[in-house]
Write an enzyme that holds these catalytic residues in place. Structure first.
Site, mmCIF file in Angstrom:
data_model
loop_
_atom_site.group_PDB
_atom_site.id
_atom_site.type_symbol
_atom_site.label_atom_id
_atom_site.label_comp_id
_atom_site.label_asym_id
_atom_site.label_seq_id
_atom_site.Cartn_x
_atom_site.Cartn_y
_atom_site.Cartn_z
ATOM 1 N N LYS A 1 0.850 -1.198 0.000
ATOM 2 C CA LYS A 1 0.000 0.000 0.000
ATOM 3 C C LYS A 1 0.884 1.245 0.000
ATOM 4 C CE LYS A 1 -3.992 2.014 2.476
ATOM 5 N NZ LYS A 1 -4.832 1.932 3.706
ATOM 6 N N SER B 1 -9.800 2.295 2.807
ATOM 7 C CA SER B 1 -8.953 3.009 1.884
ATOM 8 C C SER B 1 -8.000 2.108 1.105
ATOM 9 C CB SER B 1 -8.121 4.040 2.640
ATOM 10 O OG SER B 1 -7.210 3.398 3.522
ATOM 11 N N SER C 1 -9.676 -0.001 7.032
ATOM 12 C CA SER C 1 -9.140 0.056 5.664
ATOM 13 C C SER C 1 -8.472 -1.216 5.160
ATOM 14 C CB SER C 1 -8.161 1.214 5.530
ATOM 15 O OG SER C 1 -8.877 2.416 5.497
HETATM 16 N N1 GLN Z 1 -12.841 4.561 6.119
HETATM 17 C C1 GLN Z 1 -12.211 5.016 7.320
HETATM 18 C C2 GLN Z 1 -11.801 6.445 7.168
HETATM 19 O O1 GLN Z 1 -12.076 7.009 6.162
HETATM 20 C C3 GLN Z 1 -11.052 4.132 7.631
HETATM 21 C C4 GLN Z 1 -9.777 4.559 7.065
HETATM 22 C C5 GLN Z 1 -8.639 3.669 7.394
HETATM 23 O O2 GLN Z 1 -8.784 2.650 8.060
HETATM 24 N N2 GLN Z 1 -7.465 4.090 6.999
HETATM 25 O O3 GLN Z 1 -11.241 7.033 8.038
#
Ligand code: GLN
Length: 461
Positions: A59, A134, A158
């Site tokens: 990532k 994400s 994410s």
């Molecule tokens: N969807 C969540 C956010 O937007 C989680 C993001 C993540 O785990 N990096 O913060």
């Protein structure tokens, strides 16, 4: 197969399908050299570990010396790090072959990968659907056979939510279980790096490589972790589900979940019971307030972490002829950050400002403590907690983009684990009947009990 053969096959696969999927932001041109090196060392009789020679997608939130690290943001376009994230260094030392950097929502803010400054990733199961976020790039790469293993980061879901949406396995380790050094920080008290794979055993093998204390991360635990691969093998062998007490959260009502997600969850619970587990209702009354607390704590920490992108120390700079330092900074941040990032910086700065701190950030921290206490109480009577990983299957690109609150609710079931620092795994639990798209079941365990998740996950696979 040799590492060169495996790496070649994956590079060819990327060339064939990534034009449509867009899981990768950067493909590693030197992957074959690294693979050839592993093959040479193996031929020379060197004793290499179990994952040596296996390709790995990374990532883009994790910094690498030999590939750009953008965290999905324009402000870091082309940024080259002078050091490797500890997890990347560990992966290289274990002989894993970095295949490339995967797409993500900008600075890991999002649940669909549509907030990437470099365009969205498409779900390999259905190209007009999102892969979740994400870490949609890592999950899509694994689901589309572009990579056998990937690294992700999970601040509120994410790793687990994209795993759910792509039919892959995703693990968020116990907070402190894996080094955050070199993971571009979103919310430092919530971020954890973890594996995204196609099987629970693969996740265990990768987790074994990245787990452990790191003197460069002051929050990393000094802990002798058991082998997670061994835990997965143990789970696959046998009767670990017999007598296992599985908690189901009363306050997470089925009503909020898409019918096919709810029924897949019910089927999974039935299967658990058939395999000898006992399903127990537990109360976690503050669980449902997790999203509200998270969207104060996360923006607060993010606004502070993102202050370093000041046009001087990192990344892009927009020239303002005749302008002051402040003009340059403002112009750079205006051009370099996307809308979601700006939204959260504004939210976080507001929540932290004098006079509001106690009302917002302080209250959110109290809710966080209550959620931790809920988990402590629940885990005094159950071994693991099970939930659907996310409320819906993969939605259409664009469907939630204009509705931030809807987007935030994707993480209703995953966020509590980050707030409490406990580990979670999402494993595939079948396809939803109404749309044929993947659904995941999430298991949560007490802090430091990550191995339990591998046993249960492998037994359920
Ligand atoms: N969807 C969540 C956010 O937007 C989680 C993001 C993540 O785990 N990096 O913060």
């Amino acid at each position: 197969v040799s590492s060169v053969e495996a790496t070649t096959a994956h590079l060819e696969r990327i060339r064939a399908v990534d034009g449509e999927i867009h899981a990768f932001l950067h493909v590693n041109e030197a992957a074959l050299e690294a693979a050839a090196d592993i093959d040479r060392r193996r031929a020379a009789g060197e004793k290499l570990g179990p994952v040596a020679g296996v390709p790995l997608a990374i990532k883009d939130v994790l910094v690498t010396t030999d590939m750009p690290s953008t965290s999905g943001s324009r402000i870091l376009e082309g940024y080259m790090s002078p050091f490797d994230a500890t997890v990347v260094a560990n992966a290289r030392a274990a002989g894993l072959i970095p295949l490339g950097k995967t797409n993500m929502d900008e600075f890991a803010m999002g649940s669909s990968t549509e907030h990437s400054a470099y365009g969205p990733t498409h779900n390999p199961w259905h190209l007009d659907r999102v892969p979740g976020g994400s870490g949609g790039g890592s999950a899509a790469a694994v689901a589309a056979f572009e990579a056998p293993l990937a690294l992700g980061s999970d601040t509120g879901g994410s790793i687990r939510q994209p795993a759910h949406m792509t039919g892959t396995v995703g693990v968020k380790p116990t907070y402190g279980g894996v080094s955050r050094y070199g993971a571009i920080a979103l919310a430092s008290s919530l971020d954890q790096v973890g594996p995204v794979t196609r099987t629970v055993l693969d996740a265990g093998l990768l987790h074994d490589v990245i787990a452990g204390h790191d003197v460069r991360d002051s929050t990393s635990l000094v802990e002798a972790w058991p082998s997670f691969a061994d835990a997965a093998r143990e789970g696959a062998r046998g009767d670990v589900l017999k007598g296992l007490r599985v908690g189901v959260v009363r306050e997470l009502p089925e009503a909020g979940f898409q019918p096919g997600v709810a029924s897949s969850f019910r089927n999974a619970l039935n299967k658990l019971e058939q395999l000898g587990a006992e399903i127990v209702e537990v109360s976690a009354p503050h669980f449902e307030h997790g999203v509200a607390a998270y969207y104060l704590i996360l923006p607060a920490e993010a606004s502070s972490n993102l202050a370093k992108f000041d046009s001087v120390r990192f990344g892009m700079r927009v020239d303002v002829p005749g302008g002051t330092v402040e003009d340059v900074m403002a112009a750079t941040r205006d051009a370099g950050f996307g809308d979601e990032v700006k939204r959260r910086i504004i939210l976080g700065t507001y929540a932290l400002s004098a006079g509001y701190y106690d009302a917002y950030y302080g209250s959110a921290q109290k809710v966080r403590t209550l959620i931790q206490q809920d988990f402590d109480a629940a885990f005094s009577s159950v071994d693991v907690i099970a939930t659907p990983t996310a409320p819906t299957t993969a939605f259409r690109l664009g469907e939630q983009l204009e509705d931030p609150l809807q987007m935030y609710l994707n993480d209703v079931a995953t966020i509590p684990a980050n707030l409490a620092g406990i580990p979670g795994i999402s494993i595939p639990s079948g396809l939803a009947e109404e749309d044929g798209l993947p659904v995941g079941i999430q298991f949560l365990a007490p802090a430091r009990e990550d191995a339990r998740l591998y046993r249960v996950g492998a037994a359920m696979e």
